[in-house]
Design a protein around this motif. Structure first.
Motif, PDB file in Angstrom:
ATOM      1  N   THR A  55      27.463  50.814  63.317  1.00 49.29           N
ATOM      2  CA  THR A  55      28.068  50.429  61.391  1.00 49.29           C
ATOM      3  C   THR A  55      26.422  51.172  61.279  1.00 49.29           C
ATOM      4  O   THR A  55      25.037  50.829  62.109  1.00 49.29           O
ATOM      5  CB  THR A  55      28.100  49.451  61.344  1.00 49.29           C
ATOM      6  OG1 THR A  55      27.424  48.188  61.790  1.00 49.29           O
ATOM      7  CG2 THR A  55      29.380  49.241  61.978  1.00 49.29           C
ATOM      8  N   PRO A  56      26.206  51.648  60.062  1.00 48.42           N
ATOM      9  CA  PRO A  56      24.463  51.666  59.283  1.00 48.42           C
ATOM     10  C   PRO A  56      23.657  49.909  59.648  1.00 48.42           C
ATOM     11  O   PRO A  56      22.265  50.218  59.079  1.00 48.42           O
ATOM     12  CB  PRO A  56      24.801  52.047  57.957  1.00 48.42           C
ATOM     13  CG  PRO A  56      26.582  52.626  58.377  1.00 48.42           C
ATOM     14  CD  PRO A  56      27.297  51.886  59.507  1.00 48.42           C
ATOM     15  N   THR A  57      24.470  49.129  59.265  1.00 45.34           N
ATOM     16  CA  THR A  57      24.050  47.760  59.528  1.00 45.34           C
ATOM     17  C   THR A  57      23.318  47.578  60.798  1.00 45.34           C
ATOM     18  O   THR A  57      22.187  47.365  60.694  1.00 45.34           O
ATOM     19  CB  THR A  57      24.467  46.809  59.179  1.00 45.34           C
ATOM     20  OG1 THR A  57      25.394  47.020  57.696  1.00 45.34           O
ATOM     21  CG2 THR A  57      24.178  45.126  58.884  1.00 45.34           C
ATOM     22  N   ILE A  58      24.023  47.837  61.927  1.00 49.82           N
ATOM     23  CA  ILE A  58      23.793  47.793  62.282  1.00 49.82           C
ATOM     24  C   ILE A  58      22.535  48.825  62.882  1.00 49.82           C
ATOM     25  O   ILE A  58      21.667  48.315  63.899  1.00 49.82           O
ATOM     26  CB  ILE A  58      24.648  47.788  63.952  1.00 49.82           C
ATOM     27  CG1 ILE A  58      25.647  46.498  64.133  1.00 49.82           C
ATOM     28  CG2 ILE A  58      24.030  48.482  65.379  1.00 49.82           C
ATOM     29  CD1 ILE A  58      26.951  46.530  65.557  1.00 49.82           C
ATOM     30  N   ILE A  59      22.376  50.055  62.752  1.00 54.22           N
ATOM     31  CA  ILE A  59      21.212  50.741  62.723  1.00 54.22           C
ATOM     32  C   ILE A  59      20.215  50.200  62.607  1.00 54.22           C
ATOM     33  O   ILE A  59      18.529  50.277  63.347  1.00 54.22           O
ATOM     34  CB  ILE A  59      21.659  52.363  62.139  1.00 54.22           C
ATOM     35  CG1 ILE A  59      23.022  53.228  63.456  1.00 54.22           C
ATOM     36  CG2 ILE A  59      21.123  53.073  62.290  1.00 54.22           C
ATOM     37  CD1 ILE A  59      23.445  53.587  62.519  1.00 54.22           C
ATOM     38  N   ASP A  60      20.077  49.885  61.581  1.00 51.75           N
ATOM     39  CA  ASP A  60      19.075  49.330  60.197  1.00 51.75           C
ATOM     40  C   ASP A  60      18.388  47.730  61.200  1.00 51.75           C
ATOM     41  O   ASP A  60      17.603  47.639  61.408  1.00 51.75           O
ATOM     42  CB  ASP A  60      19.277  49.254  59.268  1.00 51.75           C
ATOM     43  CG  ASP A  60      19.462  50.327  58.242  1.00 51.75           C
ATOM     44  OD1 ASP A  60      18.956  50.887  58.562  1.00 51.75           O
ATOM     45  OD2 ASP A  60      20.149  50.052  57.272  1.00 51.75           O
ATOM     46  N   SER A  61      19.425  47.035  61.668  1.00 54.68           N
ATOM     47  CA  SER A  61      18.806  46.155  62.615  1.00 54.68           C
ATOM     48  C   SER A  61      17.993  46.324  63.684  1.00 54.68           C
ATOM     49  O   SER A  61      17.316  45.915  63.829  1.00 54.68           O
ATOM     50  CB  SER A  61      19.867  45.246  62.161  1.00 54.68           C
ATOM     51  OG  SER A  61      19.889  43.772  63.191  1.00 54.68           O
ATOM     52  N   CYS A  62      18.677  47.396  64.483  1.00 53.20           N
ATOM     53  CA  CYS A  62      17.734  47.938  65.693  1.00 53.20           C
ATOM     54  C   CYS A  62      16.467  48.791  65.163  1.00 53.20           C
ATOM     55  O   CYS A  62      15.661  48.329  66.107  1.00 53.20           O
ATOM     56  CB  CYS A  62      18.817  48.990  66.355  1.00 53.20           C
ATOM     57  SG  CYS A  62      20.281  48.582  66.764  1.00 53.20           S
ATOM     58  N   TYR A  63      16.191  49.193  64.526  1.00 57.08           N
ATOM     59  CA  TYR A  63      15.243  49.848  63.959  1.00 57.08           C
ATOM     60  C   TYR A  63      14.217  48.582  63.017  1.00 57.08           C
ATOM     61  O   TYR A  63      12.792  47.813  63.925  1.00 57.08           O
ATOM     62  CB  TYR A  63      15.047  50.284  62.330  1.00 57.08           C
ATOM     63  CG  TYR A  63      15.743  51.893  62.812  1.00 57.08           C
ATOM     64  CD1 TYR A  63      14.565  52.726  63.736  1.00 57.08           C
ATOM     65  CD2 TYR A  63      16.787  52.868  62.579  1.00 57.08           C
ATOM     66  CE1 TYR A  63      14.966  53.731  64.690  1.00 57.08           C
ATOM     67  CE2 TYR A  63      17.262  54.214  62.770  1.00 57.08           C
ATOM     68  CZ  TYR A  63      15.938  54.647  63.628  1.00 57.08           C
ATOM     69  OH  TYR A  63      16.471  55.903  63.789  1.00 57.08           O
ATOM     70  N   GLU A  64      14.942  47.332  62.850  1.00 52.45           N
ATOM     71  CA  GLU A  64      13.740  47.010  61.824  1.00 52.45           C
ATOM     72  C   GLU A  64      13.630  45.656  63.050  1.00 52.45           C
ATOM     73  O   GLU A  64      12.132  44.927  62.869  1.00 52.45           O
ATOM     74  CB  GLU A  64      14.596  45.466  60.709  1.00 52.45           C
ATOM     75  CG  GLU A  64      15.172  46.705  59.234  1.00 52.45           C
ATOM     76  CD  GLU A  64      16.094  45.722  59.083  1.00 52.45           C
ATOM     77  OE1 GLU A  64      16.621  44.500  59.251  1.00 52.45           O
ATOM     78  OE2 GLU A  64      17.012  46.180  58.429  1.00 52.45           O
ATOM     79  N   GLN A  65      14.377  44.704  64.068  1.00 50.17           N
ATOM     80  CA  GLN A  65      13.903  44.256  64.971  1.00 50.17           C
ATOM     81  C   GLN A  65      13.210  45.098  65.929  1.00 50.17           C
ATOM     82  O   GLN A  65      12.472  44.536  66.457  1.00 50.17           O
ATOM     83  CB  GLN A  65      15.312  43.834  66.080  1.00 50.17           C
ATOM     84  CG  GLN A  65      16.066  42.822  65.078  1.00 50.17           C
ATOM     85  CD  GLN A  65      17.030  41.808  66.030  1.00 50.17           C
ATOM     86  OE1 GLN A  65      16.118  41.103  66.849  1.00 50.17           O
ATOM     87  NE2 GLN A  65      17.849  41.833  65.408  1.00 50.17           N
TER      88      GLN A  65
END
Length: 232
Positions: free
Chosen positions: A119-129
């Motif tokens: 999901t795009p949400t998980i993708i964003d979380s990966c970059y953020e973390q």
């Protein structure tokens, strides 16, 4: 502001799918699997630049598919190597040439083309973390009992401490570039193991059990079910 890239690795064969086409080219909702994958990254808030790593023999096939399906998401296509390690290294080298001297300020996610339900949400979380932890891996806890050893000698392992690795695996660009300068080893089972060999800690990000990797024919139907669950 950090530069963001995603290397989408699509060099696998179709041997276990019993198909002449590699699994990432098979149809899912009337489109090739990896079109869904690229779309998920394009729809994320992170908007990474997309690098698709293909076997050179598949370049023309992909061009035809993009034209026939009117697929217009911007992405660069580069040649893969004989192994996944070599394919990822080719992607990293390509980015290094685009960002000379700037890899410390670059985040690179590596993702399997055959994981279209991310999901795009998980993708964003990966970059953020990864901004905080430098080297991250998406993973889910094992829901099965696990034994370690061989058929003769083995023992139970506490599954609370067992994680099933997924992708994206995301890293600060300079660490990843340094790691892939190493000689390829049999112990490099994923990208995190390459980075870990240099002594860097890997931070685990809780993933999604729906983020399956299409490997067998029945996985297409499962991925279809999960895609529907994301939109319903």
């Amino acid at each position: 502001m950090q530069n963001k890239y995603a290397i989408i690795v699509a060099g696998g064969s179709g041997s276990r799918m019993k198909s002449d086409l590699p699994k990432q080219f098979l149809l899912l909702e009337d489109r090739p699997v990896m079109m869904h994958t690229l779309e998920k990254f394009a729809n994320s808030k992170s908007k990474p630049q997309l690098i698709l790593v293909l076997h050179p023999d598949m370049f023309s096939v992909w061009e035809d598919l993009c034209r026939n399906h009117h697929f217009e998401i911007p992405h660069s296509v580069i040649a893969g190597g004989y192994t996944r390690f070599q394919s990822v290294r080719n992607g990293i080298d390509y980015i290094a040439k685009q960002q000379p001297g700037l890899l410390e300020n670059t985040l690179i996610a590596i993702h399997d083309a055959a994981r279209p339900v991310v999901t795009p949400t998980i993708i964003d979380s990966c970059y953020e973390q990864t901004t905080r932890f430098q080297a991250t891996v998406l993973a889910v806890r094992s829901t099965n009992s696990v034994r370690q050893g061989n058929v003769v000698e083995n023992k139970a392992v506490d599954r609370e401490n067992i994680w099933i690795v997924q992708t994206p695996q995301t890293f600060r660009g300079d660490l990843l570039h340094e790691a892939f300068l190493q000689e390829e080893l049999p112990s490099f089972t994923d990208d995190a193991s390459v980075v870990e060999k240099l002594g860097y800690n890997i931070h685990l990000i809780p993933g999604d059990y729906r983020n399956i990797k299409i490997t067998f024919p029945e996985d297409i139907a499962i991925a279809q079910f999960y895609l529907n669950s994301l939109t319903n």
